[in-house]
Design a protein around this motif. Sequence first.
Motif, PDB file in Angstrom:
ATOM      1  N   PRO A 171     -42.238  69.994  -7.808  1.00 38.87           N
ATOM      2  CA  PRO A 171     -41.839  68.825  -8.594  1.00 38.87           C
ATOM      3  C   PRO A 171     -42.622  68.667  -9.893  1.00 38.87           C
ATOM      4  O   PRO A 171     -42.157  68.007 -10.807  1.00 38.87           O
ATOM      5  N   HIS A 172     -43.802  69.268  -9.958  1.00 40.71           N
ATOM      6  CA  HIS A 172     -44.624  69.075 -11.149  1.00 40.71           C
ATOM      7  C   HIS A 172     -44.395  70.172 -12.193  1.00 40.71           C
ATOM      8  O   HIS A 172     -45.055  70.193 -13.215  1.00 40.71           O
ATOM      9  N   ARG A 185     -36.907  66.442 -10.844  1.00 42.99           N
ATOM     10  CA  ARG A 185     -36.369  65.106 -10.573  1.00 42.99           C
ATOM     11  C   ARG A 185     -35.374  64.650 -11.639  1.00 42.99           C
ATOM     12  O   ARG A 185     -34.700  63.642 -11.464  1.00 42.99           O
ATOM     13  N   PRO A 206     -52.342  69.835  -7.998  1.00 39.16           N
ATOM     14  CA  PRO A 206     -51.539  69.033  -8.931  1.00 39.16           C
ATOM     15  C   PRO A 206     -50.731  67.939  -8.218  1.00 39.16           C
ATOM     16  O   PRO A 206     -50.610  66.834  -8.728  1.00 39.16           O
ATOM     17  N   LEU A 207     -50.201  68.250  -7.043  1.00 36.44           N
ATOM     18  CA  LEU A 207     -49.390  67.248  -6.351  1.00 36.44           C
ATOM     19  C   LEU A 207     -50.259  66.141  -5.761  1.00 36.44           C
ATOM     20  O   LEU A 207     -49.773  65.070  -5.428  1.00 36.44           O
ATOM     21  N   PHE A 262     -56.114  57.726  -8.229  1.00 35.97           N
ATOM     22  CA  PHE A 262     -56.327  56.432  -7.572  1.00 35.97           C
ATOM     23  C   PHE A 262     -57.746  56.354  -7.025  1.00 35.97           C
ATOM     24  O   PHE A 262     -58.468  55.377  -7.225  1.00 35.97           O
ATOM     25  N   TYR A 308     -42.769  58.212  -9.724  1.00 35.07           N
ATOM     26  CA  TYR A 308     -42.863  59.587  -9.221  1.00 35.07           C
ATOM     27  C   TYR A 308     -41.885  59.802  -8.085  1.00 35.07           C
ATOM     28  O   TYR A 308     -41.838  59.035  -7.163  1.00 35.07           O
TER      29      TYR A 308
END
Lengths: 282, 348, 294
Positions: B89-90, B133, C208-209, C216, C293
């Motif tokens: 997804p990135h 996405r 990365p994910l 946070f 996201y």
Amino acid sequence: MIDNSPIRTFIAHLVLVLGILIVAFPIYYTFVASTHSLQTILRPPLPLLPGDRFVENYSEALFGGVGRIGGVSVATLLFNTTVVALGIAIGKIIISLLSAYAIVFFRFPLRMTFFWLIFITLMLPVEVRILPTYKVMVDFGLIDTYAGLIVPLIASATATLLFRQFFLTIPGELVEAARVDGAGPWRFFWDILLPLSRTNIAALFVILFIYGWTQYLWPLLVTNRNDMNTIVIALRKMISFADADTEWHLVMVTSMLAIVPPILVVVLMQRWFVRGLVDTEK
Amino acid sequence: MATVDLKDVKKVYPGGVEAVKGVSIAIPDKQLCVLVGPSGCGKSTLLRMIAGLETISAGTCSIDGKVVNAIGPTERDIAMVFQNYALYPHMKVYDNMAYGLRNRGMPKDEIDKRVRATAQTLELAHLLERRPRELSGGQRQRVAMGRAIVRSPKVFLFDEPLSNLDAKLRGQMRVEIKNLQRQLGVTSVYVTHDQLEAMTLADVLVVMNAGLVEQLGAPLDIYEKPASTFVASFIGAPPMNLLPLRSGQLEGAVSLPAIPTNAATIGFRPEDCEVGADGAAAEGGLRLMARVQGVEPVGAESFLYCEAAGGRIVVRVPGRTAVAVGDQLPVLTRREKLHFFGGDGKRV
Amino acid sequence: MSPRVVFPNKILPYLLVAPQLAITLIFFYWPASQALRQSMLREDPFGLSSKFVWFANFKKVLSDPNYLNSIQVTAVFSIATAAVAMGTALLLAVMAEKVIRGRGVYRTLMIWPYAVAPAIAGMLWLFLFNPSIGSLAYGLRWLGINWDPLLDGEQAMALVVAAASWKQISYNFLFFVAGLQAIPKTLIEAAAIDGAKPTKRFWTIVFPLLAPTTFFLLVVNTVYAFFDTFGIIHAVTGGGPGKATETLVYKVYNDGFVNLILGDSAAQSVILMVIVIALTAIQFRYVEKKVHYG
Ligand SMILES: Nc1ncnc2c1ncn2[C@@H]1O[C@H](COP(=O)(O)OP(=O)(O)O)[C@@H](O)[C@H]1O
Ligand SMILES: [Mg+2]
């Protein structure tokens, strides 16, 4: 299958065991120290296994009245801390439940103003308003009282936001059904809302109990009398003198007694605890 | 250029579930093998063992004649299209496709050439700068295909790649996958629970049930000669009519051909039935009376849902029909269109 | 969204919000406004009168070398604490994801420090590393290290960083585990098939994910290092030796309660308030991001 060659699994376990050792060692070491005599402790290194002074040390600390903290027994300190932790946890839950209930299930002038007033307190931790808050406590005569230890800490935006979030997921039909059945706001609150919120309340309780138990700055400010100390503050006072005078074996016992109750709460209510952590941070 | 050989492959999951109970399949080079079967029958498990994502509990899996049991997915040189696509997804579409090539240390300009060429083939060229996405379901599916194709691996593996698409798109993609696979000539294993997909795509069709192969062969052979009642009812839509035989007799049959002695079930496909016209056509065939309980006109054909003495049957008639609910019909099936199954469900 | 169904009462809602509102106003807004006012007042040496000095206190505080030192100490302390606590927790979480057997046991043992008060955490570490009786201090000396955190500022900093990160590992661990579990397994599998070896997979896919979780935690750990570690500093070093571990929060307390320099302390409070507001704003930006996201 990917990644789980025996060597990789072994390394993973090895790292985890090392991690656990680091995480648990200070606590284990404290326990070990709490079962040795003062003489043994003063001659490092300390043995890695518990000694034979468990009963003596613990009964002396619990009932003997430890000289350094002004003759207050650890039992009194534990009582104080329990009152504060429970008071903060329960108090926070009650007032947050009520205000979230008002904000979600009623429409009234200034509703959003109130919401924002509560919300902004997120940005005003005790640390940034120490002195004036202390002055308020003096003016209200709340120094050295349970109310002084508890009440200023029970307003919190986090709990209110959490309940608000949860209440918003409750379908409006439920309210309609209640109203059709002739149930007023109180009946609805007791018979429907409260039972539905049980999980959230349990999760929040664990987090808030720990929060209350581990308070430091606030009890430090608002208690002067030794018999109003929480156990954390008392511990600090016990070691605030030169090393030679510190009764380390009793300090260690007190430390154990200070950390075991919250650890038990976290471990035994682990499911709620993890949920509470994740929920309150959303 | 690769063959895939499974020899008596078994899978027992750590919990004790025996998902695959001994499967042997030999897939020739450049062929598309479809594994079909109901949900939970072990198709994905088998595919994942070929991919190297699950360990093989017993038996061997060979790719290109080399046993790969102990080789991880990273070194097997296969590509897989997942049901949920598993796009990173990135990463942009371009990087999703380039990732596998970069991992293999291909030079930058070569990667660029390949990615753009593949994107061209799949009509993805204008999407290369987007993230997953920002794509529609169909576009994501194409990217997942592109990511597999661009690597030109030895074997393609597909795990229900079309099941998240709507019916129309699914039909289009089915044709496209078949064409691509032919063009590229890459040996492929394709898992689906959809018998239509299975029939139209397969060079080799494998029908699985409860961790075992029920039947293996060319799709039309399987359709014409199902090896068991399970295959008979799984392949073909609507499924084959199956009626129980009692001591060599079918209840309510007007005329019955000679029946193999050990047959316990008689079967005939809805499209092999003839209605009304009696006489020569049914000579030596099956003839029974059935009461129509429902009529479903689909346009080019109509389906009659009927109650016969031996049980419920479905009959297909071409075009529109004048038959109405409540009618009593003679249903005929030629001798050579009848199937017989033994007490164990196997074809006799 | 259709308008919510509500109860029609007019007075009741006010009664319901009253307790929280009262506490909020008395213990939050009034003191905060007093802090603001105080930050612009300066008292005469006898505390008899005070005069309005606008931003003079801020100017004074911000040009005070001790305050600048304190900013530096806080920065070093926060960065080190966040780095150690997050790095360790991430390593442990990744390992915990790899093992199948014993996961629950590891987690149970890993969450203990969360329940330990920061001040006590500090005291436990001090006891371990106390130059005269700490067994680990004994070990360090045996290794030839001249260990005395009560005299050496850098060693004192190392000790409070160790205690502060130790306590925060539990929290970070739980969040990293949750973050790792939220990454679809098929992505890792796809990467493996795409020829990425485990280390490569971690840095190109998993890490990365995990970024939203990491970011946070970065904010949470910074807030923690800024504010919640007061107990550690107070119990272990008292800001010393010298001023080597005097963090901003500790200095507010020290100037206000111990040295009784009210105007300066109030100005420092206000600066802290600005920092909290900034951190909270960043955190909420993050929440919005997370909604976008996926
Ligand atoms: N990781 C696993 N652990 C234990 N059992 C599993 C696992 N994955 C699948 N199974 C079981 O194995 C059987 C076959 O699953 P699967 O291969 O996914 O079936 P299919 O893809 O044909 O629907 C099912 O009973 C399923 O519950
Ligand atoms: Mg499957």
